[in-house]
Design a protein around this motif. Sequence first.
Motif, PDB file in Angstrom:
ATOM      1  N   LEU A   1      50.885  43.805  42.028  1.00 62.30           N
ATOM      2  CA  LEU A   1      50.268  43.322  40.794  1.00 62.30           C
ATOM      3  C   LEU A   1      49.111  44.220  40.377  1.00 62.30           C
ATOM      4  N   ALA A   2      48.329  44.698  41.337  1.00 65.03           N
ATOM      5  CA  ALA A   2      47.206  45.572  41.018  1.00 65.03           C
ATOM      6  C   ALA A   2      47.684  46.847  40.364  1.00 65.03           C
ATOM      7  N   ASP A   3      48.804  47.392  40.849  1.00 69.07           N
ATOM      8  CA  ASP A   3      49.347  48.615  40.275  1.00 69.07           C
ATOM      9  C   ASP A   3      49.970  48.350  38.921  1.00 69.07           C
ATOM     10  N   LEU A   4      50.693  47.215  38.791  1.00 68.51           N
ATOM     11  CA  LEU A   4      51.378  46.889  37.542  1.00 68.51           C
ATOM     12  C   LEU A   4      50.401  46.634  36.404  1.00 68.51           C
ATOM     13  N   PHE A   5      49.325  45.862  36.694  1.00 68.77           N
ATOM     14  CA  PHE A   5      48.352  45.528  35.661  1.00 68.77           C
ATOM     15  C   PHE A   5      47.179  46.509  35.624  1.00 68.77           C
ATOM     16  N   ASP A   6      47.221  47.508  36.505  1.00 67.86           N
ATOM     17  CA  ASP A   6      46.223  48.566  36.478  1.00 67.86           C
ATOM     18  C   ASP A   6      44.807  48.017  36.640  1.00 67.86           C
ATOM     19  N   THR A   7      44.618  47.138  37.610  1.00 69.28           N
ATOM     20  CA  THR A   7      43.297  46.577  37.855  1.00 69.28           C
ATOM     21  C   THR A   7      43.136  46.297  39.347  1.00 69.28           C
ATOM     22  N   ALA A   8      41.911  46.034  39.773  1.00 62.51           N
ATOM     23  CA  ALA A   8      41.640  45.732  41.175  1.00 62.51           C
ATOM     24  C   ALA A   8      41.737  44.229  41.423  1.00 62.51           C
ATOM     25  N   ILE A   9      42.333  43.839  42.536  1.00 67.75           N
ATOM     26  CA  ILE A   9      42.418  42.444  42.961  1.00 67.75           C
ATOM     27  C   ILE A   9      41.827  42.355  44.364  1.00 67.75           C
ATOM     28  N   VAL A  10      40.773  41.548  44.504  1.00 68.72           N
ATOM     29  CA  VAL A  10      40.029  41.461  45.759  1.00 68.72           C
ATOM     30  C   VAL A  10      40.235  40.085  46.371  1.00 68.72           C
TER      31      VAL A  10
ATOM     32  N   SER B   1      45.112  26.406  47.414  1.00 65.36           N
ATOM     33  CA  SER B   1      43.696  26.048  47.227  1.00 65.36           C
ATOM     34  C   SER B   1      42.868  27.286  46.909  1.00 65.36           C
ATOM     35  N   ILE B   2      43.471  28.191  46.140  1.00 62.53           N
ATOM     36  CA  ILE B   2      42.801  29.444  45.783  1.00 62.53           C
ATOM     37  C   ILE B   2      42.406  29.417  44.323  1.00 62.53           C
ATOM     38  N   ASP B   3      41.205  29.832  44.033  1.00 60.85           N
ATOM     39  CA  ASP B   3      40.692  29.913  42.677  1.00 60.85           C
ATOM     40  C   ASP B   3      40.673  31.374  42.237  1.00 60.85           C
ATOM     41  N   ILE B   4      40.662  31.571  40.907  1.00 64.50           N
ATOM     42  CA  ILE B   4      40.715  32.917  40.325  1.00 64.50           C
ATOM     43  C   ILE B   4      39.428  33.142  39.546  1.00 64.50           C
ATOM     44  N   LYS B   5      38.781  34.274  39.828  1.00 64.44           N
ATOM     45  CA  LYS B   5      37.526  34.575  39.151  1.00 64.44           C
ATOM     46  C   LYS B   5      37.545  36.009  38.651  1.00 64.44           C
ATOM     47  N   LEU B   6      37.159  36.180  37.380  1.00 61.68           N
ATOM     48  CA  LEU B   6      37.058  37.508  36.789  1.00 61.68           C
ATOM     49  C   LEU B   6      35.709  38.125  37.131  1.00 61.68           C
ATOM     50  N   ILE B   7      35.731  39.395  37.581  1.00 63.97           N
ATOM     51  CA  ILE B   7      34.500  40.147  37.770  1.00 63.97           C
ATOM     52  C   ILE B   7      34.600  41.421  36.939  1.00 63.97           C
ATOM     53  N   ALA B   8      33.533  42.192  36.910  1.00 59.06           N
ATOM     54  CA  ALA B   8      33.481  43.355  36.030  1.00 59.06           C
ATOM     55  C   ALA B   8      34.567  44.372  36.345  1.00 59.06           C
ATOM     56  N   ASN B   9      34.919  44.509  37.620  1.00 58.35           N
ATOM     57  CA  ASN B   9      35.854  45.553  38.019  1.00 58.35           C
ATOM     58  C   ASN B   9      37.238  45.039  38.357  1.00 58.35           C
ATOM     59  N   GLY B  10      37.535  43.769  38.079  1.00 60.03           N
ATOM     60  CA  GLY B  10      38.857  43.262  38.385  1.00 60.03           C
ATOM     61  C   GLY B  10      38.869  41.765  38.567  1.00 60.03           C
ATOM     62  N   VAL B  11      39.617  41.295  39.560  1.00 57.62           N
ATOM     63  CA  VAL B  11      39.824  39.872  39.812  1.00 57.62           C
ATOM     64  C   VAL B  11      39.520  39.584  41.275  1.00 57.62           C
ATOM     65  N   VAL B  12      38.845  38.447  41.534  1.00 56.47           N
ATOM     66  CA  VAL B  12      38.560  37.998  42.888  1.00 56.47           C
ATOM     67  C   VAL B  12      39.300  36.687  43.133  1.00 56.47           C
ATOM     68  N   LEU B  13      39.987  36.598  44.269  1.00 55.03           N
ATOM     69  CA  LEU B  13      40.631  35.353  44.697  1.00 55.03           C
ATOM     70  C   LEU B  13      39.738  34.722  45.762  1.00 55.03           C
ATOM     71  N   LYS B  14      39.367  33.433  45.546  1.00 56.32           N
ATOM     72  CA  LYS B  14      38.457  32.779  46.483  1.00 56.32           C
ATOM     73  C   LYS B  14      38.877  31.322  46.658  1.00 56.32           C
ATOM     74  N   PRO B  15      38.411  30.663  47.702  1.00 61.10           N
ATOM     75  CA  PRO B  15      38.773  29.247  47.921  1.00 61.10           C
ATOM     76  C   PRO B  15      38.168  28.355  46.840  1.00 61.10           C
ATOM     77  N   LYS B  16      38.925  27.311  46.469  1.00 59.72           N
ATOM     78  CA  LYS B  16      38.389  26.339  45.531  1.00 59.72           C
ATOM     79  C   LYS B  16      37.321  25.487  46.205  1.00 59.72           C
ATOM     80  N   VAL B  17      36.292  25.140  45.454  1.00 59.28           N
ATOM     81  CA  VAL B  17      35.183  24.338  45.980  1.00 59.28           C
ATOM     82  C   VAL B  17      35.208  22.966  45.307  1.00 59.28           C
ATOM     83  N   ARG B  18      35.311  21.863  46.124  1.00 61.80           N
ATOM     84  CA  ARG B  18      35.261  20.500  45.572  1.00 61.80           C
ATOM     85  C   ARG B  18      33.820  20.105  45.307  1.00 61.80           C
ATOM     86  N   LYS B  19      33.610  19.313  44.296  1.00 65.32           N
ATOM     87  CA  LYS B  19      32.263  18.876  43.935  1.00 65.32           C
ATOM     88  C   LYS B  19      31.640  18.106  45.087  1.00 65.32           C
TER      89      LYS B  19
END
Length: 964
Positions: A54-63, A95-113
Motif C-alpha cells: 500500500l505504501a508503494d501503491l499510494f506513494d506515501t509512508a505508513i508507520v 482495534s486499530i485506529d488511523i491517524k494522518l501525520i505530516a509525512n504519511g499515515v500512522v496506525l495505532k491502537p484505539k483508545v476507549r474513553k
Amino acid sequence: MSKVLYFVVLAGMLVAVASFVPVQAKSGEDFDGDLPSQSVDLPASTLTDLIPILADLFDTAIVADASLIEDITTPAISGRYPLHTLLQVILSSTSIDIKLIANGVVLKPKVRKGVVNVVEVEKKENIERMEVRGNRTSADYTANTHAWSSSFSGEFAKRQAANDILSSVNRSALVASPTANLADTFGYLSGITISRDFGEGLSVSVRGVGPSYQTTLLNGHTLAVNENVRDSGQFGRAFRFDVLPVQHIQAIELVKSPKVDAAASGIGATISMQSIRPLSMKKQLTELSVGIEGDEKGKVESPRIWGLKSWVSANKQFGLLVSASSFSRDIRQDHFQTWNWEPNGNSYFLDGVGEDVLIPSNRIAVTIENENRDHDSQSFSFQWRPSEYFSLDADHFYSSLTSHYTEQRWLARLDTAASSPSDFIVENGSLVAASFDSIVLRSALDTSKQIHSNSTSMLSVTVNQNAWRLLLSVADTSAISKTASLIERTRIEVEPRPFSYSLLGGLDADVSFAPSPFPNLVADAAYIEHASSRSIRSSDKGTSLVSKAELLLNEHYLDRLSFGVDWRDKHRQYRRRDFAADAERLADISFMPSFVETITPRNFLSDDFLAELPSVWQVPSASLSRTILSDFDDTQASLADLGRSYAIQESVLGAFFQGDASYMSPMPIDLSVGLRWQYWESFVTGVEPQVSLQTPVFRQNNTARSYWLPSVNMRVELSEDALLKFSASHSLAFPSYSDLQPGLSLNTTEGVRLASGGNPELKPIESRNIELHWLWSGHSDVNVSFGGFLRALSGFVAIESETINIFDEPYLLSRPENSRDFSTYGAEADMQIRLSASTLLNMSGTWLAKGGIEQQVELVPDWNFKAQLVYENHSLSARVGLDIQSELLFTENGAPVPDTNLAKQRYLRADLAYWLSDSVKFTLSAKNLLSAPLRYYFEHSGGQTLKELELVGANLAVNLSVKI
C-alpha cells in the motif's frame, strides 16, 4: 501530422475533458490530505506484508508498531479507494485506529474513553519500537536508514501481489548510494546482467537475450537511443543507461513476462521507469547534494553536484519540480590488444607456420585509454490535480554527456616484409608466442570529442470517473550522438627492430609485449605513416501516443477490463564521413619534435603484464593531427561514406485488450488474459555498391508486417505462505537499426576482399515464452522465489557469410539474416534472509541453457550470481555487493575470424551511508574493488587463446546530501 499539431490537439482534448470533470469536495468521512483514489486488487494476506504494498501503491509512508500488526490477517479486496477509506475497510474488525501525520499515515491502537492505553504510554517511553513498515517511493522521505533492506522486502511484497513476473526498486534504494549511474543502481535485481563500458554500467541483458532485445520505457513511453560514437559502433535498440541520471527517477520495474499494454519492441523484459513528480511529495522540498569521485588509475578530482526544488500549493492541487545535476569523471583504461585472428595466409603469410594456424592479423598493441566524461542534466515536472477525478502531468527531461577521449598506443605490425618468426609456440591451433628479427613498430594517437544529448517531453491526462480510469499521453523524444571534434588518428613509424610477444595460451596467461629496444621517436629515424579523420552524426527522433481505458467491474468473477491504442513514429539517421591523407601529402611534411608527446603510464595493467615497459612513452601529439587534418571537409561524401550512411523511418501501431478475473474456490486464483495486435513498418533508404558499378546506387526498401500477440498470466495462492505464478506469451523484437542499413562497407587487404553490411529485408524476431514461478514467505525472516522459463525464438538475427561479386571481383560478404530458430531455457532463484534486526542477506542467481542447437547470444552469460549483505541500524547503513557472471559471447564474427568471448567477471562494490541528522547524510561508495582485468579470448581446436586485456581501476565516490 506534425509534432506540434499533436501537442495542440492533445492540449485541446485535455481542456475539454477537464471542463466536464467535477471538482468534488471531500466528504466528512475523508480526512484532509488523503491521496487520490487508486485501483487495487489485493489478495488475502497479512497486514505486515500488505503495508509495504500500500505504501508503494499510494506513494506515501505508513508507520506502525510491529507488535500491533504482526498477527492481523486481511481479506482479499478489489476496487478503487482513497488510502484512508481502504485502510478503514481493511481494519474495520480490528482495534486499530488511523491517524494522518505530516509525512504519511500512522496506525495505532484505539483508545476507549476513560481508559488509559498502556500500550500508547509504553510507546512514548520506548519510541524506538515504532518502525516504518512501508516505504513510499517519493523523494520526500525522512531519514531512512533502512533504504536497502526496506527496498528488498518491499520488492518481494510487490512481486507477490502482482500477476506479472517482475522485480522492482524504489527511489529510496536508488539514491541510497552516491552513484550517478542508473544501470549500477538496479543491477542487483535477479535475472539482470550489466554490460559495462570503462567500468560504468551501460546496458542490460535479461535472462537469455541481449541489450537490443529489451523494452525501456519512461512514464510509459519508449525512449530514443544514443549511439557509440567513440569507436564508430552502433547500439541499435539498446538503451544507454549512462545518459539518464538516477536522481530523476522515482521507481523502476523490471517486468519479465511480456505485457500486452506495453509497446512491443522486446523479447526480453520491459524496463519501466517512473520519474519523480511534485504532488507525491506533498510539501516544499529543497535538496542539495555535492561530492567528488576518483579512479585508482585516473584523476581524483571529479566534482559532482545535484539539486532539487519542489513546490506544492496549500490545497495540494498544483505542484512544480525542477532538478539539475552536473558531474565529471576521469577514467583511465589499460588495454592489451591483438587484432582479428585469421588462418595464416588469409591476409598475409608467416613462413614456417602452418596455413591452418590462426595468427593475429597484423597488429599487437599496448594502449592507454583516457576519457573525461561531463554529465549535465535538467528535469521539470508540473502537476495539476483539481480533484481526485482528474490530473494533468507535464514532464521534460534533458541530459548531455560530453566525452573527451584519447588513445595513446604502441603497436607492432607482424605483417612486416620478411618477418619470419622464430621460437614460436602453437597451442590449440593458434600462434600464442613468437619472436621476430625485424618488425615495424608504430606509435599512434586517437582523439575525439563526442556529445550525446537526450531530450524528452511528455504531456498526459488521467481521468477517474466512477468505475472508469482513462489515460491519454503524448511524448516527443530525441537522442543525438555526434563528434563535436573529429575522431582523429595519427601514427608515427620507426625503423624495424627485433620484437617478441607471448600469450602463453589459456585465460590466465601473463602477456608480454617486448620491442628490443623500445623506440625513441625523437632520436630514432621516424616518419609520419598515417593520418585520418572521421565525423559521425546519429539522430534518433520520435513521437509517441499512448491511450488506455480501464473499467473496474467487481461483478461475478470478472474484476477488470482494459484496452487501449499506442502509436509511435521514429526517424533514425546515421551519417559517417572519412578522410585519410595520402602518402604524398604525408611525405611533404617534415618530422618535428613538437609532433611527439611523452606520457608516464604508471603501473600498466598491474600484475597481469610481464613486459617491463619504459616508464615514459613517446606518442604523437595533438599538434601533428592539427597540422595534417585541419582542412578536412565532412560535407563531401565518398562512395564508402555513402555506403555506411542510412536513414530509417519507422512506424509502430498497437492495440490491446485485457481481462482480469479472480476465483476464490478451491483456492484464490487471479487470471489475466490479453491480446495485442502489433503493426510494424520500416522505410529504409541508403546507398550500396552494385555489381560491376563504381558509382553509388540509391536504394529504398519498405517492409510492413502485423502480428497477433496473446498472453496469459495466472497467480495461484497455494497457501497463506506460498503462491504460484504462470505466464505464457508471444512477443516480438524489431531488428536493430544498424542491421537494417542497406549499404556495404568494403575492406581490401592483400589477396582478400571483405564486405560487411546490413539487410533492410530483416523481419522482427518472434519469441514464444512460458514461465513458472514459486514464491514462499512462510518464515518471518526468509523470502524465497524460484522459477523456470522457456523461450522458443524464431527468425533470430545472426551473421551469415557468402561470396558475391562487386566490381567484377569476388568479395566475402558478412551480413545479418533471420536464419536461426532455437530455444533457450533456464532457472532463476532469489532469497532474502534477515540474519538479525539490522542485517539482511539477499542472494539471487540465474542459470541459462540452450535447447535444440548449440547457440550463443551476444552479451548474455550462461549463469549469474549476486549477493548483497546489508547492515542498517539507527543512523548507519552499509552494503557489500558481489556480482559474478560466467563467460559470454562478446562479439559474433563472420568466418574465418573467430568469435570473441569475455571470460568470467567478478564485480565487488561497497556502500556506506551515515545520517548526521534527519536532513544531512554522508555517503561513501567504492566500485570495482577487485580491480581485475577483463579477459577476452577465442576458442579454437578445443582450446582457448587470450586475445585482449582491459583494466579499469577501483572507483571511489563521497557525497554529502542536505534536505531543507
